[in-house]
Design an enzyme around this catalytic site. Structure first.
Site, mmCIF file in Angstrom:
data_model
loop_
_atom_site.group_PDB
_atom_site.id
_atom_site.type_symbol
_atom_site.label_atom_id
_atom_site.label_comp_id
_atom_site.label_asym_id
_atom_site.label_seq_id
_atom_site.Cartn_x
_atom_site.Cartn_y
_atom_site.Cartn_z
ATOM 1 N N ASP A 250 0.849 -1.194 0.000
ATOM 2 C CA ASP A 250 0.000 0.000 0.000
ATOM 3 C C ASP A 250 0.884 1.242 0.000
ATOM 4 O O ASP A 250 1.781 1.384 0.844
ATOM 5 C CB ASP A 250 -0.917 0.012 1.226
ATOM 6 N N ASN A 258 -2.266 13.034 -4.466
ATOM 7 C CA ASN A 258 -3.365 13.528 -5.309
ATOM 8 C C ASN A 258 -3.709 14.976 -4.984
ATOM 9 O O ASN A 258 -3.917 15.798 -5.878
ATOM 10 C CB ASN A 258 -4.604 12.646 -5.123
ATOM 11 N N GLU A 293 -4.707 2.362 -4.210
ATOM 12 C CA GLU A 293 -3.252 2.381 -4.218
ATOM 13 C C GLU A 293 -2.669 1.102 -3.622
ATOM 14 O O GLU A 293 -1.538 1.086 -3.152
ATOM 15 C CB GLU A 293 -2.732 3.595 -3.429
#
Length: 391
Positions: A250, A258, A293
């Site tokens: 992860d 983002n 992710e």
């Protein structure tokens, strides 16, 4: 105003993709295995090969068949070899990619030998239709290049027989031409069209197994191929390979990437991470983006090398990037191969349990500050260290 339209390049692009795309042999085998029909297909191939063994034997025993010792020896050699190959299909496992290609070569050679030594050219030309069975096998388990090579070989054999027919004393030119055209249609046109259609349908199905952004498998694709990983690689295990490793990876603080750089850079970070994971593991490893992710890796390995591999993946992801540097938290678990050897074991259920276990380990690594590897075995043993900070 007159608008000129150009011919769409779609057909040409599809043809180029069809010709150059690698063969997804393991996916195709796993597809049939998951639907419970791989055994039936194996029996069908074994039966067809057994029939191939009977034909040269029948020609050799027939008074109108072979007339010399050399031809008889060749026919019986083909018959015996076909019996051996048939027994391998009947008693063995589904062949590996390399053995599958070798089977196509053998089938072409065996059928062509029987056809060419047949003293009756017309019967031989009609018998070339047996090569269509090889075309069908190549359509589903081999690529277009193998199919084209097989087709060219079949055309060569048909051409030799057609030439024999044309020079025979009782030659009928119209009949010979009609028979040759029929052989061409059955050996070339129909298999090529069918293979192209199957390829298009297969690509459409494969799209549902892959993540469109990274090109990795999605969770559905991982589930589909896990059976092949456990059963296929189990057959290749060595003394040093005793477990299936499962990593859950992860990306740390991905929302910040983002928010700071925008979603385009977030997508670029995901693609870069996917590439670095793929480069850090073996080519045989199954690598999937399971969502957001998060990534999953499954591979056959030894227990002693598991943490080394996980650390190599962590370091690869942490390599500097532009503009956003990345780190990842990695959870690791293992599945023992001896436990998975039981045919009653459901590989998908086993995979899901392992991913759940590795997911818990990943959260442990993340809670310890991220950019770390944590290990949780499926069955805890005394002495296992549960968390590993970055080296």
């Amino acid at each position: 105003m007159i608008t000129k339209f150009r011919r769409s390049p779609t057909a040409a692009l599809l043809a180029r993709r069809w010709w150059s795309e690698p063969v997804e042999y393991s996916i195709q085998v796993a597809y049939f295995a998951r639907r419970g029909i791989l055994g039936s297909l194996q029996l069908l191939v074994a039966t067809s090969t057994f029939v191939l063994a009977l034909i040269p034997a029948a020609i050799g025993l027939s008074p109108a068949g072979a007339h010399d010792v050399k031809t008889t020896v060749v026919l019986w050699a083909v018959s015996v070899s076909a019996l051996v190959v048939s027994s391998l299909w009947w008693c063995g496992r589904w062949p590996s990619r390399g053995w599958s290609g070798a089977f196509v070569v053998y089938a072409d050679a065996a059928i062509s030998t029987v056809v060419l030594v047949n003293p009756h050219p017309l019967a031989g030309l009609l018998a070339t239709n047996a090569l269509v069975l090889v075309s069908v096998y190549a359509i589903f388990f081999e690529g277009p290049r193998t199919l084209v090579a097989h087709t060219l070989w079949a055309l060569t054999v048909s051409g030799v027989l057609a030439a024999r027919m044309s020079v025979s004393p009782s030659a009928d030119g119209l009949f010979a031409m009609t028979t040759t055209v029929t052989a061409f249609l059955s050996l070339v046109v129909v298999p090529s069209v069918v293979q192209f259609v199957v390829w298009m349908l297969r690509n459409d199905a494969n799209d549902s197994l892959t993540d469109q952004l990274t090109g990795l498998y999605n969770r559905r694709g991982l589930n589909l191929l896990m059976d092949g990983l456990l059963r296929g690689l189990h057959a290749e295990r060595s003394d040093s390979s005793d477990a299936v490793m499962v990593l859950v990876i992860d990306i740390d603080c991905f929302k910040r990437i983002n928010d700071t750089y925008g979603h385009a850079e977030g997508d670029a970070a995901l693609m870069r991470t996917a590439q670095r994971i793929r480069e850090a593991v073996r080519a045989s490893a199954l690598v999937a983006r399971s969502g957001g992710e998060e990534f999953v890796v499954a591979d056959l390995t030894s227990r002693d090398s598991i943490l080394t591999i996980a650390e190599r993946v962590r370091c690869a992801i942490a390599e500097p990037g532009t503009p956003a540097d990345l780190t990842a938290s990695i959870g690791v678990t293992t599945m023992d191969l001896d436990d998975l050897a039981d045919p009653a074991t459901d590989p998908i259920a086993a995979l899901n349990r392992a991913i759940d276990r590795a997911d818990h380990a990943m959260f442990e690594a993340k809670h310890n500050g991220g950019n770390a590897v944590a290990f949780r075995p499926m069955t805890p043993h005394p002495g296992y260290r549960q968390s590993y900070p970055p080296l």
